[in-house]
Design a protein around this motif. Structure first.
Motif, PDB file in Angstrom:
ATOM      1  N   MET A   1      29.435  55.781  41.418  1.00  0.00           N
ATOM      2  CA  MET A   1      30.672  55.161  40.946  1.00  0.00           C
ATOM      3  C   MET A   1      31.170  55.918  39.717  1.00  0.00           C
ATOM      4  SD  MET A   1      31.389  51.124  40.036  1.00  0.00           S
ATOM      5  CE  MET A   1      31.276  50.582  41.728  1.00  0.00           C
ATOM      6  N   ASN A   2      32.458  56.300  39.739  1.00  0.00           N
ATOM      7  CA  ASN A   2      33.003  57.148  38.677  1.00  0.00           C
ATOM      8  C   ASN A   2      34.070  56.464  37.836  1.00  0.00           C
ATOM      9  OD1 ASN A   2      31.459  59.526  39.248  1.00  0.00           O
ATOM     10  ND2 ASN A   2      32.678  59.747  41.117  1.00  0.00           N
ATOM     11  N   ALA A   3      34.229  55.152  37.991  1.00  0.00           N
ATOM     12  CA  ALA A   3      35.182  54.400  37.184  1.00  0.00           C
ATOM     13  C   ALA A   3      34.645  52.987  37.004  1.00  0.00           C
ATOM     14  CB  ALA A   3      36.553  54.375  37.852  1.00  0.00           C
ATOM     15  N   ILE A   4      35.052  52.344  35.910  1.00  0.00           N
ATOM     16  CA  ILE A   4      34.616  50.982  35.632  1.00  0.00           C
ATOM     17  C   ILE A   4      35.541  50.018  36.374  1.00  0.00           C
ATOM     18  CG2 ILE A   4      34.136  49.287  33.838  1.00  0.00           C
ATOM     19  CD1 ILE A   4      32.376  51.812  33.715  1.00  0.00           C
ATOM     20  N   PRO A   5      35.000  49.154  37.249  1.00  0.00           N
ATOM     21  CA  PRO A   5      35.853  48.205  37.979  1.00  0.00           C
ATOM     22  C   PRO A   5      36.455  47.154  37.042  1.00  0.00           C
ATOM     23  CG  PRO A   5      33.672  48.418  38.991  1.00  0.00           C
ATOM     24  CD  PRO A   5      33.594  49.061  37.653  1.00  0.00           C
ATOM     25  N   SER A   6      37.601  46.598  37.438  1.00  0.00           N
ATOM     26  CA  SER A   6      38.251  45.519  36.699  1.00  0.00           C
ATOM     27  C   SER A   6      38.140  44.217  37.485  1.00  0.00           C
ATOM     28  CB  SER A   6      39.725  45.842  36.451  1.00  0.00           C
ATOM     29  OG  SER A   6      39.860  46.925  35.554  1.00  0.00           O
ATOM     30  N   VAL A   7      37.915  43.115  36.771  1.00  0.00           N
ATOM     31  CA  VAL A   7      37.844  41.786  37.382  1.00  0.00           C
ATOM     32  C   VAL A   7      38.628  40.809  36.508  1.00  0.00           C
ATOM     33  CG1 VAL A   7      35.605  42.188  38.492  1.00  0.00           C
ATOM     34  CG2 VAL A   7      35.672  41.250  36.178  1.00  0.00           C
ATOM     35  N   ASP A   8      38.997  39.660  37.090  1.00  0.00           N
ATOM     36  CA  ASP A   8      39.797  38.653  36.385  1.00  0.00           C
ATOM     37  C   ASP A   8      39.049  37.330  36.430  1.00  0.00           C
ATOM     38  OD1 ASP A   8      41.646  36.857  35.408  1.00  0.00           O
ATOM     39  OD2 ASP A   8      43.328  37.590  36.625  1.00  0.00           O
ATOM     40  N   LEU A   9      38.612  36.854  35.258  1.00  0.00           N
ATOM     41  CA  LEU A   9      37.839  35.615  35.183  1.00  0.00           C
ATOM     42  C   LEU A   9      38.628  34.413  35.697  1.00  0.00           C
ATOM     43  CD1 LEU A   9      35.133  34.351  34.323  1.00  0.00           C
ATOM     44  CD2 LEU A   9      36.101  34.034  32.034  1.00  0.00           C
ATOM     45  N   GLN A  10      39.962  34.497  35.644  1.00  0.00           N
ATOM     46  CA  GLN A  10      40.761  33.376  36.138  1.00  0.00           C
ATOM     47  C   GLN A  10      40.561  33.156  37.638  1.00  0.00           C
ATOM     48  OE1 GLN A  10      42.449  31.106  34.167  1.00  0.00           O
ATOM     49  NE2 GLN A  10      41.263  32.272  32.658  1.00  0.00           N
ATOM     50  N   ASP A  11      40.146  34.197  38.360  1.00  0.00           N
ATOM     51  CA  ASP A  11      39.789  34.001  39.770  1.00  0.00           C
ATOM     52  C   ASP A  11      38.628  33.026  39.892  1.00  0.00           C
ATOM     53  OD1 ASP A  11      41.727  35.727  40.781  1.00  0.00           O
ATOM     54  OD2 ASP A  11      40.395  37.473  40.757  1.00  0.00           O
ATOM     55  N   PHE A  12      37.641  33.194  39.022  1.00  0.00           N
ATOM     56  CA  PHE A  12      36.438  32.360  39.113  1.00  0.00           C
ATOM     57  C   PHE A  12      36.712  30.924  38.705  1.00  0.00           C
ATOM     58  CE2 PHE A  12      32.395  30.644  37.450  1.00  0.00           C
ATOM     59  CZ  PHE A  12      31.610  30.775  38.592  1.00  0.00           C
ATOM     60  N   VAL A  13      37.523  30.708  37.677  1.00  0.00           N
ATOM     61  CA  VAL A  13      37.752  29.345  37.171  1.00  0.00           C
ATOM     62  C   VAL A  13      38.888  28.645  37.912  1.00  0.00           C
ATOM     63  CG1 VAL A  13      36.827  29.914  34.903  1.00  0.00           C
ATOM     64  CG2 VAL A  13      39.287  30.114  35.301  1.00  0.00           C
ATOM     65  N   SER A  14      39.509  29.320  38.876  1.00  0.00           N
ATOM     66  CA  SER A  14      40.560  28.697  39.675  1.00  0.00           C
ATOM     67  C   SER A  14      39.960  27.665  40.633  1.00  0.00           C
ATOM     68  CB  SER A  14      41.321  29.758  40.477  1.00  0.00           C
ATOM     69  OG  SER A  14      40.522  30.227  41.552  1.00  0.00           O
ATOM     70  N   PRO A  17      38.599  28.452  46.415  1.00  0.00           N
ATOM     71  CA  PRO A  17      37.263  28.978  46.760  1.00  0.00           C
ATOM     72  C   PRO A  17      37.264  30.463  47.104  1.00  0.00           C
ATOM     73  CG  PRO A  17      37.674  26.890  47.879  1.00  0.00           C
ATOM     74  CD  PRO A  17      38.973  27.309  47.260  1.00  0.00           C
ATOM     75  N   GLN A  18      38.333  30.948  47.722  1.00  0.00           N
ATOM     76  CA  GLN A  18      38.393  32.368  48.079  1.00  0.00           C
ATOM     77  C   GLN A  18      38.494  33.245  46.838  1.00  0.00           C
ATOM     78  OE1 GLN A  18      41.682  32.328  51.013  1.00  0.00           O
ATOM     79  NE2 GLN A  18      40.163  33.001  52.518  1.00  0.00           N
ATOM     80  N   ARG A  19      39.321  32.817  45.870  1.00  0.00           N
ATOM     81  CA  ARG A  19      39.427  33.581  44.620  1.00  0.00           C
ATOM     82  C   ARG A  19      38.097  33.549  43.855  1.00  0.00           C
ATOM     83  NH1 ARG A  19      44.279  31.810  40.940  1.00  0.00           N
ATOM     84  NH2 ARG A  19      43.447  33.549  39.692  1.00  0.00           N
ATOM     85  N   LYS A  20      37.454  32.407  43.853  1.00  0.00           N
ATOM     86  CA  LYS A  20      36.171  32.282  43.160  1.00  0.00           C
ATOM     87  C   LYS A  20      35.144  33.222  43.777  1.00  0.00           C
ATOM     88  CE  LYS A  20      32.794  28.855  41.565  1.00  0.00           C
ATOM     89  NZ  LYS A  20      32.474  27.414  41.435  1.00  0.00           N
TER      90      LYS A  20
END
Length: 316
Positions: A1-14, A17-20
């Protein structure tokens, strides 16, 4: 892996269930493959971030003799000020080119831990410094709690598995100042290659070049977050607990190009630690014939003590 992935915590706290599940999968895969993510949707407001940087710069701009009175002997640097060059990476003798401050846990309803942890140090010269530091600590701790809940689900554990271990945990908020470089450093960098001790680290201030991560191919890659993101990485405690399923990745802060030597750099990591009694024994569901147990049983407190000796912050 040559780049740091991005994630959004609001997906988890939504409530979706699919976003979580999307967040659980993304952060779990990233922590298995490179041990770092850039996270948006955290609980820090822009105003709080602005206030914190202002107060941190105000502190490090104080006269050296003023800062020195906040360097407390006998507590392994766990609270207050640590002066320039005092800390070094494991296995190195050269001190890192930085000075820093430690805010520690604000214990709630636990007299035993209140007695165990050193008191936070109050800076009398700056009216808002300690208040802003405490609020930042709490918001980063809240963010870390939800990240660990997602990781628990990724590891097929109960979602709230980590909650009891991080409540009143021995966590640290560390504002760091890398001062301007005035002469050619002799074998020293702003922060030498190292892995973090703790469960996870949440880093503010990874917006410019400097932080580098070593990927599984042994290549150094730049880790740069957007202004509204935190850089989050796995620490050695979590790596050990998961039998290295989640990777604690070696990283460093390199010196800037010579034309930028005259500039300061500020970064503010939050080191999420559990309570000392947490067992870091390899989780049973992370051990199988293909991945035999790699680490001896140990508690978080025992592991932390060993590492502080290795870092030169506690003398044997």
């Amino acid at each position: 892996m040559n780049a740091i992935p991005s994630v959004d915590l609001q997906d988890f706290v939504s409530d979706d269930p699919q976003r979580k599940q999307k967040f659980i999968t993304e952060i779990g895969n990233a922590f298995e493959q490179i041990g770092f993510v850039a996270l948006s949707g955290h609980f820090l407001s822009d105003a709080l971030v602005d206030d914190l940087y202002k107060e941190v710069k105000n502190f490090f701009d104080l006269p050296q003799e003023t800062k020195d009175k906040y360097e407390i002997e006998g507590i392994g640097g766990q609270r207050g000020y640590t002066s320039f060059g005092k800390e070094h990476a494991k296995g190195r003798k050269e001190g890192d080119l930085k000075e820093f401050w430690h805010f520690g846990q604000y214990v709630v309803d636990n007299p035993k831990l209140e007695a165990e942890y050193p008191d936070n140090i109050m800076v009398t010269e700056l009216e808002k410094f300690n208040t802003v530091g405490k609020e930042t600590f709490k918001m980063l701790e809240k963010t870390a709690k939800y990240v660990l809940r997602a990781l628990a689900l990724h590891l097929d554990l109960d979602e709230y598995y980590f909650d009891e271990f991080i409540l009143n945990g021995n966590s640290i908020l560390r504002p760091i100042h890398y001062p301007p470089i005035t002469t050619e450093p002799k074998n020293a960098v702003r922060a030498a290659a190292h892995g973090d001790i703790n469960l996870i680290t949440l880093l503010m201030g990874a917006h410019g070049r400097g932080l580098q991560v070593k990927n599984h191919e042994g290549e150094w890659i730049d880790a740069i977050a957007k202004p509204d993101q935190l850089m989050i990485n796995v620490g050695d405690m979590l790596s050990r607990h998961t039998n290295n399923k989640l990777k604690s990745t070696i990283h460093q802060v390199v010196n800037p190009p010579k034309e930028l030597w005259g500039t300061s750099r500020y970064s503010i990591p939050f080191f999420m630690h559990p309570i000392s009694e947490m067992p870091l024994n390899c989780l049973e569901n992370c051990v199988d014939d293909e991945n035999p147990k790699q680490f001896e049983d140990i508690t978080a407190g025992e592991f932390l003590h060993q590492r502080l000796i290795e870092l030169g912050l506690i003398k044997e």
